[in-house]
Each structure stands twice: as structure tokens, then as C-alpha cells.
Design a protein around this motif. Structure first.
Motif, PDB file in Angstrom:
ATOM      1  N   ARG A 198      35.857  41.489  40.665  1.00 48.15           N
ATOM      2  CA  ARG A 198      35.506  41.170  42.038  1.00 48.15           C
ATOM      3  C   ARG A 198      36.405  40.078  42.605  1.00 48.15           C
ATOM      4  O   ARG A 198      36.788  40.129  43.776  1.00 48.15           O
ATOM      5  CB  ARG A 198      34.025  40.791  42.122  1.00 48.15           C
ATOM      6  N   LEU A 199      36.760  39.098  41.790  1.00 44.93           N
ATOM      7  CA  LEU A 199      37.648  38.020  42.234  1.00 44.93           C
ATOM      8  C   LEU A 199      39.017  38.579  42.626  1.00 44.93           C
ATOM      9  O   LEU A 199      39.556  38.256  43.686  1.00 44.93           O
ATOM     10  CB  LEU A 199      37.796  36.977  41.132  1.00 44.93           C
ATOM     11  N   VAL A 200      39.566  39.430  41.782  1.00 45.48           N
ATOM     12  CA  VAL A 200      40.865  40.045  42.069  1.00 45.48           C
ATOM     13  C   VAL A 200      40.765  40.936  43.302  1.00 45.48           C
ATOM     14  O   VAL A 200      41.627  40.890  44.185  1.00 45.48           O
ATOM     15  CB  VAL A 200      41.391  40.822  40.841  1.00 45.48           C
ATOM     16  N   ASP A 201      39.707  41.726  43.390  1.00 51.02           N
ATOM     17  CA  ASP A 201      39.517  42.594  44.563  1.00 51.02           C
ATOM     18  C   ASP A 201      39.463  41.779  45.844  1.00 51.02           C
ATOM     19  O   ASP A 201      40.071  42.143  46.855  1.00 51.02           O
ATOM     20  CB  ASP A 201      38.235  43.434  44.432  1.00 51.02           C
ATOM     21  N   GLU A 202      38.741  40.660  45.824  1.00 51.38           N
ATOM     22  CA  GLU A 202      38.628  39.829  47.022  1.00 51.38           C
ATOM     23  C   GLU A 202      39.964  39.191  47.383  1.00 51.38           C
ATOM     24  O   GLU A 202      40.313  39.097  48.561  1.00 51.38           O
ATOM     25  CB  GLU A 202      37.539  38.767  46.857  1.00 51.38           C
ATOM     26  N   ALA A 203      40.719  38.747  46.380  1.00 53.21           N
ATOM     27  CA  ALA A 203      42.044  38.174  46.660  1.00 53.21           C
ATOM     28  C   ALA A 203      42.942  39.226  47.310  1.00 53.21           C
ATOM     29  O   ALA A 203      43.675  38.931  48.267  1.00 53.21           O
ATOM     30  CB  ALA A 203      42.678  37.650  45.374  1.00 53.21           C
ATOM     31  N   VAL A 224      54.948  41.864  29.691  1.00 52.83           N
ATOM     32  CA  VAL A 224      53.550  42.278  29.806  1.00 52.83           C
ATOM     33  C   VAL A 224      52.758  41.786  28.602  1.00 52.83           C
ATOM     34  O   VAL A 224      51.652  41.250  28.745  1.00 52.83           O
ATOM     35  CB  VAL A 224      53.440  43.814  29.969  1.00 52.83           C
ATOM     36  N   SER A 225      53.324  41.924  27.413  1.00 50.00           N
ATOM     37  CA  SER A 225      52.641  41.470  26.197  1.00 50.00           C
ATOM     38  C   SER A 225      52.390  39.969  26.233  1.00 50.00           C
ATOM     39  O   SER A 225      51.314  39.500  25.841  1.00 50.00           O
ATOM     40  CB  SER A 225      53.454  41.835  24.957  1.00 50.00           C
ATOM     41  N   GLN A 226      53.355  39.201  26.713  1.00 49.44           N
ATOM     42  CA  GLN A 226      53.181  37.746  26.809  1.00 49.44           C
ATOM     43  C   GLN A 226      52.102  37.384  27.825  1.00 49.44           C
ATOM     44  O   GLN A 226      51.272  36.501  27.573  1.00 49.44           O
ATOM     45  CB  GLN A 226      54.495  37.067  27.179  1.00 49.44           C
ATOM     46  N   HIS A 227      52.094  38.057  28.960  1.00 51.15           N
ATOM     47  CA  HIS A 227      51.068  37.792  29.970  1.00 51.15           C
ATOM     48  C   HIS A 227      49.683  38.171  29.444  1.00 51.15           C
ATOM     49  O   HIS A 227      48.712  37.442  29.670  1.00 51.15           O
ATOM     50  CB  HIS A 227      51.369  38.543  31.266  1.00 51.15           C
ATOM     51  N   LEU A 228      49.588  39.283  28.754  1.00 50.42           N
ATOM     52  CA  LEU A 228      48.309  39.697  28.183  1.00 50.42           C
ATOM     53  C   LEU A 228      47.822  38.689  27.144  1.00 50.42           C
ATOM     54  O   LEU A 228      46.623  38.407  27.060  1.00 50.42           O
ATOM     55  CB  LEU A 228      48.414  41.090  27.559  1.00 50.42           C
ATOM     56  N   ALA A 229      48.743  38.134  26.367  1.00 48.59           N
ATOM     57  CA  ALA A 229      48.364  37.125  25.376  1.00 48.59           C
ATOM     58  C   ALA A 229      47.771  35.897  26.063  1.00 48.59           C
ATOM     59  O   ALA A 229      46.766  35.336  25.604  1.00 48.59           O
ATOM     60  CB  ALA A 229      49.571  36.738  24.523  1.00 48.59           C
ATOM     61  N   LYS A 230      48.360  35.476  27.177  1.00 45.34           N
ATOM     62  CA  LYS A 230      47.823  34.328  27.924  1.00 45.34           C
ATOM     63  C   LYS A 230      46.432  34.643  28.465  1.00 45.34           C
ATOM     64  O   LYS A 230      45.526  33.810  28.392  1.00 45.34           O
ATOM     65  CB  LYS A 230      48.745  33.959  29.087  1.00 45.34           C
ATOM     66  N   LEU A 231      46.271  35.832  29.017  1.00 43.09           N
ATOM     67  CA  LEU A 231      44.977  36.225  29.569  1.00 43.09           C
ATOM     68  C   LEU A 231      43.920  36.331  28.476  1.00 43.09           C
ATOM     69  O   LEU A 231      42.763  35.949  28.667  1.00 43.09           O
ATOM     70  CB  LEU A 231      45.099  37.546  30.332  1.00 43.09           C
ATOM     71  N   ARG A 232      44.320  36.844  27.319  1.00 40.80           N
ATOM     72  CA  ARG A 232      43.397  36.961  26.187  1.00 40.80           C
ATOM     73  C   ARG A 232      43.012  35.583  25.664  1.00 40.80           C
ATOM     74  O   ARG A 232      41.842  35.311  25.401  1.00 40.80           O
ATOM     75  CB  ARG A 232      44.020  37.815  25.083  1.00 40.80           C
ATOM     76  N   ALA A 275      39.694  26.399  38.697  1.00 39.36           N
ATOM     77  CA  ALA A 275      41.108  26.177  39.014  1.00 39.36           C
ATOM     78  C   ALA A 275      42.003  26.773  37.938  1.00 39.36           C
ATOM     79  O   ALA A 275      43.064  27.336  38.247  1.00 39.36           O
ATOM     80  CB  ALA A 275      41.390  24.684  39.181  1.00 39.36           C
ATOM     81  N   SER A 276      41.581  26.696  36.686  1.00 41.89           N
ATOM     82  CA  SER A 276      42.364  27.278  35.583  1.00 41.89           C
ATOM     83  C   SER A 276      42.444  28.792  35.707  1.00 41.89           C
ATOM     84  O   SER A 276      43.501  29.381  35.495  1.00 41.89           O
ATOM     85  CB  SER A 276      41.745  26.897  34.233  1.00 41.89           C
ATOM     86  N   VAL A 277      41.314  29.421  36.043  1.00 39.98           N
ATOM     87  CA  VAL A 277      41.303  30.878  36.221  1.00 39.98           C
ATOM     88  C   VAL A 277      42.219  31.264  37.375  1.00 39.98           C
ATOM     89  O   VAL A 277      43.049  32.177  37.256  1.00 39.98           O
ATOM     90  CB  VAL A 277      39.865  31.398  36.469  1.00 39.98           C
ATOM     91  N   LEU A 278      42.079  30.559  38.494  1.00 37.79           N
ATOM     92  CA  LEU A 278      42.905  30.885  39.660  1.00 37.79           C
ATOM     93  C   LEU A 278      44.387  30.649  39.377  1.00 37.79           C
ATOM     94  O   LEU A 278      45.235  31.417  39.842  1.00 37.79           O
ATOM     95  CB  LEU A 278      42.445  30.084  40.872  1.00 37.79           C
TER      96      LEU A 278
END
Length: 143
Positions: free
Chosen positions: A123-128, A90-98, A51-54
Motif C-alpha cells: 500500500r505504501l508503494v502504491d500510494e507513492a 538486483v541481487s544487492q538491492h534484494l539483500a538490502k531489502l531482506r 524514515a528508514s523504510v522510506l
């Protein structure tokens, strides 16, 4: 493997032939935390982590970043152009993803190069995005 777990060794964690495994050690059949062993706390932890990843991917900019990184490594300039957002955003979003471990970084001179943490994310992103294609194109569902 849509409904199941990874087979033993799917991520390279294999036990050497002849190696001794302590009873109850992670990876030992029947041990809580072992793939295929039903145990409620582990299931809850898995669901929470998923759920956190999604939730992280539920943002349009982060999804665009992940989609672009699914095609290969990129620096902030390339990612900014790919998703159409402002560089600070973009930098802020990348920081969250990192911070969440979904992307990795490496230095290339003065540049920071980003990559997906692992192929499951691509694969998860591709399927979404495939589901979105079906919804937008009124395509019939399939397996």
C-alpha cells in the motif's frame, strides 16, 4: 486510519477471553509502547523506523522491485526483467531489502522466491506511485 495507529488486534495479537494481563505488560492500555499512548521516545522510534523504510524505498530500483513484489512472489530472474537493472545489482538491492525485513524469501527447489514482508509495504508503494501519477498528470489532489 491515516493519522492514527492500528486498532487493538489489527495484526492478530489478541488477548484470549479471560486471560490475565500483567499490569504494565505490552498491549496494556496506558503502558508506554501501547498504541494510542502518547510517549515521546516511542514517537521518535516510530519516526526513525518510518524514515528508514522510506529511505530504502527512495531508490528507483528498490522501488521497482517492491512494486513488482506487490503483485506477487517472484524470483531474481523475474525481478531483473521487471525492473530493467543488471542481475548483480538486483541481487544487492534484494539483500538490502531482506536485511531490513521488507522482503521475505523461501526456497523453491534451487530458486529463491521473494515476497513482500507485509501488505503495508504494498500500500505504501502504491500510494507513492499514485502521488507520482498526480504530479506527472497534473491531477488535482484529493483524499
Amino acid at each position: 486510519m491515516s493519522a492514527g495507529r492500528h486498532p487493538a488486534g489489527a495484526h492478530g495479537a489478541q488477548i484470549a477471553p479471560g486471560a490475565q494481563v500483567a499490569p504494565g505488560a505490552p498491549g496494556t492500555p496506558g503502558t508506554p509502547g501501547t498504541p494510542g499512548t502518547p510517549d515521546a521516545p516511542e514517537r521518535g522510534d516510530r519516526l526513525e523506523a518510518a524514515a528508514s523504510v522510506l529511505a530504502l524505498l527512495a531508490d528507483r530500483t528498490r522501488l521497482a522491485l517492491m512494486e513488482r513484489l506487490g503483485r506477487g512472489e517472484a524470483d531474481v530472474t523475474t525481478l531483473t526483467e521487471a525492473c530493467g537493472a543488471a542481475r548483480p545489482s538486483v541481487s544487492q538491492h534484494l539483500a538490502k531489502l531482506r536485511l531490513a525485513g521488507l522482503v521475505t524469501t523461501r526456497k523453491d527447489g534451487r530458486r529463491v522466491v521473494y515476497a513482500l514482508g507485509h501488505g503495508h509495504l504494498r500500500r505504501l508503494v502504491d500510494e507513492a506511485l499514485n502521488v507520482a501519477d498526480h504530479q506527472l498528470g497534473s491531477l488535482p489532489p484529493h483524499d
